[in-house]
Design an enzyme around this catalytic site. Structure first.
Site, PDB file in Angstrom:
ATOM      1  CG  ASN A 264      -1.690   1.280   1.378  1.00 53.88           C
ATOM      2  OD1 ASN A 264      -1.797   2.061   0.432  1.00 53.88           O
ATOM      3  ND2 ASN A 264      -2.247   1.518   2.562  1.00 53.88           N
TER       4      ASN A 264
ATOM      5  CE  LYS B 294       0.306   3.611   4.868  1.00 53.86           C
ATOM      6  NZ  LYS B 294      -0.130   3.757   6.223  1.00 53.86           N
TER       7      LYS B 294
ATOM      8  CG  HIS C 219      -5.964   2.077   4.920  1.00 59.15           C
ATOM      9  ND1 HIS C 219      -5.559   3.002   5.843  1.00 59.15           N
ATOM     10  CD2 HIS C 219      -4.933   1.208   4.771  1.00 59.15           C
ATOM     11  CE1 HIS C 219      -4.324   2.712   6.240  1.00 59.15           C
ATOM     12  NE2 HIS C 219      -3.931   1.621   5.601  1.00 59.15           N
TER      13      HIS C 219
ATOM     14  CD  GLU D  87      -3.169   5.655   6.564  1.00 54.98           C
ATOM     15  OE1 GLU D  87      -3.127   5.731   5.323  1.00 54.98           O
ATOM     16  OE2 GLU D  87      -2.258   5.145   7.249  1.00 54.98           O
TER      17      GLU D  87
ATOM     18  CD  GLU E  15      -3.945  -2.460   7.079  1.00 54.50           C
ATOM     19  OE1 GLU E  15      -2.869  -2.781   6.598  1.00 54.50           O
ATOM     20  OE2 GLU E  15      -4.468  -1.351   6.903  1.00 54.50           O
TER      21      GLU E  15
ATOM     22  N   GLY F 196       1.940   2.182  10.716  1.00 55.04           N
ATOM     23  CA  GLY F 196       2.913   3.268  10.596  1.00 55.04           C
ATOM     24  C   GLY F 196       3.532   3.683  11.915  1.00 55.04           C
TER      25      GLY F 196
ATOM     26  CB  SER G 284       4.630  -1.889  12.050  1.00 56.17           C
ATOM     27  OG  SER G 284       4.224  -0.542  12.231  1.00 56.17           O
TER      28      SER G 284
HETATM   29  C1  PEP Z   1      -1.035   0.185   5.800  1.00 58.03           C
HETATM   30  O1  PEP Z   1      -0.981   1.338   5.440  1.00 58.03           O
HETATM   31  O2  PEP Z   1      -1.928  -0.541   5.386  1.00 58.03           O
HETATM   32  C2  PEP Z   1      -0.001  -0.300   6.719  1.00 58.03           C
HETATM   33  C3  PEP Z   1      -0.144  -1.480   7.236  1.00 58.03           C
HETATM   34  O3  PEP Z   1       1.048   0.547   6.963  1.00 58.03           O
HETATM   35  P1  PEP Z   1       2.433   0.173   7.701  1.00 58.03           P
HETATM   36  O4  PEP Z   1       2.922  -1.128   7.126  1.00 58.03           O
HETATM   37  O5  PEP Z   1       3.361   1.304   7.390  1.00 58.03           O
HETATM   38  O6  PEP Z   1       2.144   0.043   9.156  1.00 58.03           O
END
Ligand code: PEP
Length: 248
Positions: free
Chosen positions: A11, A13, A95, A97, A166, A172, A210
């Protein structure tokens, strides 16, 4: 026992540029073959160049959102039919976000998933709890509520989505759910899917939050973790490739 092919989806982003994308995609393509299925979910303007860069490879590409509407006066929106024209295999929907910064409700996320499937784009439906919700022991209730809206809306097609757990507190932040914490939620989600569709055992449930080269293999070795949705680490070819290789 059902064996599920693992899926690693990057992803990106809101990151990228023509030059950076070309280098990243060439690096990933050069590292093939992978045992796992590999996909990159890129910002809308880069779909076209991603399709060109990955043409002839088995690496798939996707978007990070799609409209719940078919077409019409929805300025700024991108429909699933448009994504399909670009050869998109996946669209991330729900997501955290988008739930957080764009106030997307469970039902809107479900409607987006339905719109994607209707056009042959597989939705990667994200669910996950915040830190406050986890600390209040609400994890199970939250993820079940989020998934339930999608299950009901997709009805007999529910088995066609990909689910991504998630935990918001792990996205992040550098904090990863332990493999046991993640597996516990994945098992709950699979049980919920099993009550709704005969295809639950074959469905992919990804972990995101992460994921890094150093923790990927242990996470992916859990029985109900079928790969990862990878944010930050998907922007570095070496890290993303290492994560893809950890999903053997
Ligand atoms: C994501 O944006 O879906 C995500 C899991 O980000 P990160 O791996 O940076 O935590």
């Amino acid at each position: 026992m059902t064996t599920r092919k693992k899926l690693i989806a990057g992803n990106w982003k809101m990151h990228g540029s023509h030059a950076a994308n070309a280098e990243l995609l060439a690096g990933i393509a050069a590292a093939r073959p992978f045992v796992a299925e590999v996909a990159v979910c890129v910002p809308f303007p880069y779909l076209s160049e991603t399709a060109v860069a990955l043409a002839g490879s088995d690496i798939r590409w996707g978007a990070q959102d799609c409209s719940a509407h078919e077409q019409g006066a929805y300025t700024g929106e991108v429909s699933a039919a448009m994504l399909h024209e670009f050869g998109c295999r996946y669209a991330i929907v729900g997501h955290s976000e988008r739930r957080q910064y764009h106030a997307e409700s469970d039902q809107l996320v479900a409607d987006k998933a339905k719109a994607a499937l209707a056009r042959g784009v597989t939705p990667i439906v994200c669910v996950g709890e915040t830190l406050a919700q986890r600390e209040a022991n609400e994890t199970e209730a939250i993820v079940k509520r989020q998934l339930s809206a999608v299950i009901h809306t997709l009805a007999h097609c529910a088995g066609e989505m990909v689910v991504a757990y998630e935990p918001v507190w792990a996205i992040g932040t550098g904090k990863t759910a332990t493999p046991a914490q993640a597996q516990a939620v994945h098992a709950l989600l699979r049980a919920q899917l099993a009550a709704a569709t005969p295809h639950a055992a074959a469905m992919k449930i990804l972990y995101g939050g992460s994921v890094k080269p150093g923790n990927a293999a242990t996470l992916f070795s859990q029985p109900d973790i079928d790969g990862g949705l990878v944010g930050g680490a998907s922007l570095k070819a070496a890290d993303f490739i290492a994560i893809c290789r950890a999903a053997a």
